[in-house]
Design a protein around this motif. Structure first.
Motif, PDB file in Angstrom:
ATOM      1  N   VAL A 159      13.598   2.813  -4.073  1.00  0.00           N
ATOM      2  CA  VAL A 159      11.906   3.165  -3.918  1.00  0.00           C
ATOM      3  C   VAL A 159      11.934   2.374  -3.272  1.00  0.00           C
ATOM      4  O   VAL A 159      11.178   3.108  -1.673  1.00  0.00           O
ATOM      5  N   CYS A 160      12.015   1.051  -3.278  1.00  0.00           N
ATOM      6  CA  CYS A 160      11.165   0.577  -2.219  1.00  0.00           C
ATOM      7  C   CYS A 160      11.847   0.534  -0.233  1.00  0.00           C
ATOM      8  O   CYS A 160      11.336   0.794   0.211  1.00  0.00           O
ATOM      9  N   ARG A 161      13.063   0.907  -0.466  1.00  0.00           N
ATOM     10  CA  ARG A 161      13.853   1.413   0.887  1.00  0.00           C
ATOM     11  C   ARG A 161      13.416   2.973   1.445  1.00  0.00           C
ATOM     12  O   ARG A 161      12.928   2.705   2.619  1.00  0.00           O
ATOM     13  N   LEU A 162      13.154   3.609   0.381  1.00  0.00           N
ATOM     14  CA  LEU A 162      12.326   4.885   1.141  1.00  0.00           C
ATOM     15  C   LEU A 162      10.988   4.216   1.165  1.00  0.00           C
ATOM     16  O   LEU A 162       9.884   4.529   2.800  1.00  0.00           O
ATOM     17  N   ALA A 163      10.093   3.477   0.992  1.00  0.00           N
ATOM     18  CA  ALA A 163       8.590   3.243   1.511  1.00  0.00           C
ATOM     19  C   ALA A 163       8.335   2.390   2.521  1.00  0.00           C
ATOM     20  O   ALA A 163       7.609   2.451   3.303  1.00  0.00           O
ATOM     21  N   ARG A 164       9.864   1.533   3.179  1.00  0.00           N
ATOM     22  CA  ARG A 164       9.916   0.965   4.711  1.00  0.00           C
ATOM     23  C   ARG A 164      10.667   2.116   5.390  1.00  0.00           C
ATOM     24  O   ARG A 164      10.578   1.484   6.999  1.00  0.00           O
ATOM     25  N   HIS A 165      11.106   2.922   4.564  1.00  0.00           N
ATOM     26  CA  HIS A 165      11.253   3.524   5.770  1.00  0.00           C
ATOM     27  C   HIS A 165      10.342   5.133   6.920  1.00  0.00           C
ATOM     28  O   HIS A 165       9.206   5.045   5.985  1.00  0.00           O
ATOM     29  N   VAL A 166      10.090   5.048   8.086  1.00  0.00           N
ATOM     30  CA  VAL A 166       8.790   6.273   8.730  1.00  0.00           C
ATOM     31  C   VAL A 166       8.541   7.392   7.972  1.00  0.00           C
ATOM     32  O   VAL A 166       8.008   7.282   8.427  1.00  0.00           O
ATOM     33  N   LEU A 167       9.680   7.375   7.540  1.00  0.00           N
ATOM     34  CA  LEU A 167       9.393   8.889   7.141  1.00  0.00           C
ATOM     35  C   LEU A 167       9.639   8.960   5.735  1.00  0.00           C
ATOM     36  O   LEU A 167       7.800  10.122   5.019  1.00  0.00           O
ATOM     37  N   GLY A 168       9.810   7.817   4.901  1.00  0.00           N
ATOM     38  CA  GLY A 168      10.100   7.885   3.472  1.00  0.00           C
ATOM     39  C   GLY A 168       8.646   7.561   3.115  1.00  0.00           C
ATOM     40  O   GLY A 168       8.351   8.600   1.919  1.00  0.00           O
ATOM     41  N   CYS A 169       8.186   6.687   3.949  1.00  0.00           N
ATOM     42  CA  CYS A 169       6.877   6.510   3.026  1.00  0.00           C
ATOM     43  C   CYS A 169       5.724   7.315   2.890  1.00  0.00           C
ATOM     44  O   CYS A 169       5.094   7.012   2.425  1.00  0.00           O
ATOM     45  N   ARG A 170       5.605   8.415   3.763  1.00  0.00           N
ATOM     46  CA  ARG A 170       4.602   9.328   3.679  1.00  0.00           C
ATOM     47  C   ARG A 170       5.252  10.210   2.626  1.00  0.00           C
ATOM     48  O   ARG A 170       3.871  10.739   2.406  1.00  0.00           O
ATOM     49  N   VAL A 171       6.439  10.563   2.326  1.00  0.00           N
ATOM     50  CA  VAL A 171       6.827  11.025   1.109  1.00  0.00           C
ATOM     51  C   VAL A 171       5.959  10.880   0.453  1.00  0.00           C
ATOM     52  O   VAL A 171       5.186  11.037  -1.450  1.00  0.00           O
ATOM     53  N   LEU A 172       6.522   9.770  -0.335  1.00  0.00           N
ATOM     54  CA  LEU A 172       5.927   8.550  -1.583  1.00  0.00           C
ATOM     55  C   LEU A 172       4.241   8.194  -1.267  1.00  0.00           C
ATOM     56  O   LEU A 172       3.631   8.112  -2.377  1.00  0.00           O
ATOM     57  N   GLN A 173       3.920   8.271  -0.048  1.00  0.00           N
ATOM     58  CA  GLN A 173       1.982   8.484  -0.468  1.00  0.00           C
ATOM     59  C   GLN A 173       1.242  10.392  -0.142  1.00  0.00           C
ATOM     60  O   GLN A 173       0.656   9.820  -1.239  1.00  0.00           O
ATOM     61  N   ARG A 174       2.322  11.140  -0.253  1.00  0.00           N
ATOM     62  CA  ARG A 174       2.135  12.464  -0.411  1.00  0.00           C
ATOM     63  C   ARG A 174       2.034  12.463  -2.108  1.00  0.00           C
ATOM     64  O   ARG A 174       1.781  12.777  -3.120  1.00  0.00           O
ATOM     65  N   MET A 175       3.644  11.738  -3.057  1.00  0.00           N
ATOM     66  CA  MET A 175       2.987  11.979  -4.389  1.00  0.00           C
ATOM     67  C   MET A 175       2.431  10.844  -5.038  1.00  0.00           C
ATOM     68  O   MET A 175       2.006  11.093  -6.028  1.00  0.00           O
ATOM     69  N   LEU A 176       1.953  10.348  -4.622  1.00  0.00           N
ATOM     70  CA  LEU A 176       0.512   8.825  -5.217  1.00  0.00           C
ATOM     71  C   LEU A 176      -0.766   9.671  -5.346  1.00  0.00           C
ATOM     72  O   LEU A 176      -1.716   9.325  -5.973  1.00  0.00           O
ATOM     73  N   GLU A 177      -0.455  10.489  -4.469  1.00  0.00           N
ATOM     74  CA  GLU A 177      -1.791  11.703  -3.842  1.00  0.00           C
ATOM     75  C   GLU A 177      -2.020  12.902  -4.996  1.00  0.00           C
ATOM     76  O   GLU A 177      -2.751  13.061  -5.485  1.00  0.00           O
ATOM     77  N   HIS A 178      -0.785  12.991  -4.885  1.00  0.00           N
ATOM     78  CA  HIS A 178      -0.963  14.893  -5.942  1.00  0.00           C
ATOM     79  C   HIS A 178      -0.466  14.363  -7.121  1.00  0.00           C
ATOM     80  O   HIS A 178      -0.095  14.884  -7.796  1.00  0.00           O
ATOM     81  N   TRP A 179       0.849  13.741  -6.932  1.00  0.00           N
ATOM     82  CA  TRP A 179       1.347  13.577  -8.550  1.00  0.00           C
ATOM     83  C   TRP A 179       1.040  11.990  -9.022  1.00  0.00           C
ATOM     84  O   TRP A 179       2.402  11.472  -9.583  1.00  0.00           O
ATOM     85  N   PRO A 180      -0.379  11.691  -9.557  1.00  0.00           N
ATOM     86  CA  PRO A 180      -0.334   9.896  -9.734  1.00  0.00           C
ATOM     87  C   PRO A 180       0.431   9.839 -11.089  1.00  0.00           C
ATOM     88  O   PRO A 180       1.135   8.830 -11.104  1.00  0.00           O
ATOM     89  N   GLY A 181       0.506  11.102 -11.831  1.00  0.00           N
ATOM     90  CA  GLY A 181       1.004  10.704 -12.772  1.00  0.00           C
ATOM     91  C   GLY A 181       2.766  10.543 -12.866  1.00  0.00           C
ATOM     92  O   GLY A 181       2.938   9.458 -13.486  1.00  0.00           O
TER      93      GLY A 181
END
Length: 222
Positions: free
Chosen positions: A167-189
């Motif tokens: 998950v942290c590797r994804l957060a540091r990735h230029v594209l992966g970080c965007r996917v994580l942001q969408r998850m936190l916005e739309h799927w907080p649970g």
């Protein structure tokens, strides 16, 4: 007029003498011979702009037209992609510049959750590759934005299945970080399962050029 009044280590001297300009490039010794050049008046501003534009045109080479064979190959690829049926080709289309738009439109325009789920199933088993793909990551983001988390649990499951630190590797990735942001916005649970790993490396991610955006979303939505 004597040159002895000039600094012998100066880089450039310029002066006017009887309507003429003289230049001495240094360092030069004292009493060096000076070449007197005709005085040239400053050109008007529009001439300066024209001269700068001409220099820019000379500096920038003309665009090289693409080879006919390359153009034909690109055209053929676009035609094949357009002719592919969506069913059974979601993963292939998602990796294509034009195909990924077709998949995103199919998700956004589907009438029912069942229809959207049928499209999303095409990425099952490919989520980790998709979030790193410059085209497929947009499809994943569209899935997250227009679908319930319960309809595609496999997205979060496949990221977590990559092991500790994924998950942290994804957060540091230029594209992966965007996917994580969408998850936190739309799927907080559901994203709370990912947030645990993010918080563990919170200080490091807050200082990262991409990770800091993810951590801002953790604070806002988590």
């Amino acid at each position: 007029w004597k040159l002895s009044s000039l600094d012998p280590m100066a880089v450039v001297y310029q002066w006017c003498l009887n309507g003429q300009a003289a230049f001495v490039a240094g360092p030069v010794p004292l009493l060096a011979s000076v070449q007197v050049l005709p005085w040239q008046s400053v050109p008007p501003q529009n001439s300066v702009a024209a001269h700068a534009a001409a220099q820019k045109d000379e500096a920038e080479p003309a665009a090289v037209p693409s080879h006919p064979r390359c153009a034909a190959r690109e055209s053929g690829r676009a035609r094949v992609t357009a002719d592919l049926p969506l069913r059974g080709n979601v993963w292939k289309l998602s990796r294509d510049p034009q195909g990924c738009r077709r998949v995103q439109d199919a998700l956004a325009e589907a009438d029912t959750d069942k229809a959207r789920k049928a499209v999303a199933e095409g990425l099952r088993g490919h989520v980790w590759q998709a979030v790193h793909c410059p085209h497929a990551n947009h499809v994943v983001q569209q899935m997250i934005a227009c679908m319930r988390a319960s309809s595609c649990n496999f997205v979060v499951d496949e990221i977590i299945a990559r092991g500790a630190g994924a998950v942290c590797r994804l957060a540091r990735h230029v594209l992966g970080c965007r996917v994580l942001q969408r998850m936190l916005e739309h799927w907080p649970g559901h994203a709370s399962r990912l947030a645990e790993d993010l918080v563990a490396k919170g200080v490091e991610l807050c200082r990262h050029r991409f990770g800091n955006y993810v951590m801002q979303h953790v604070l806002e939505y988590g």
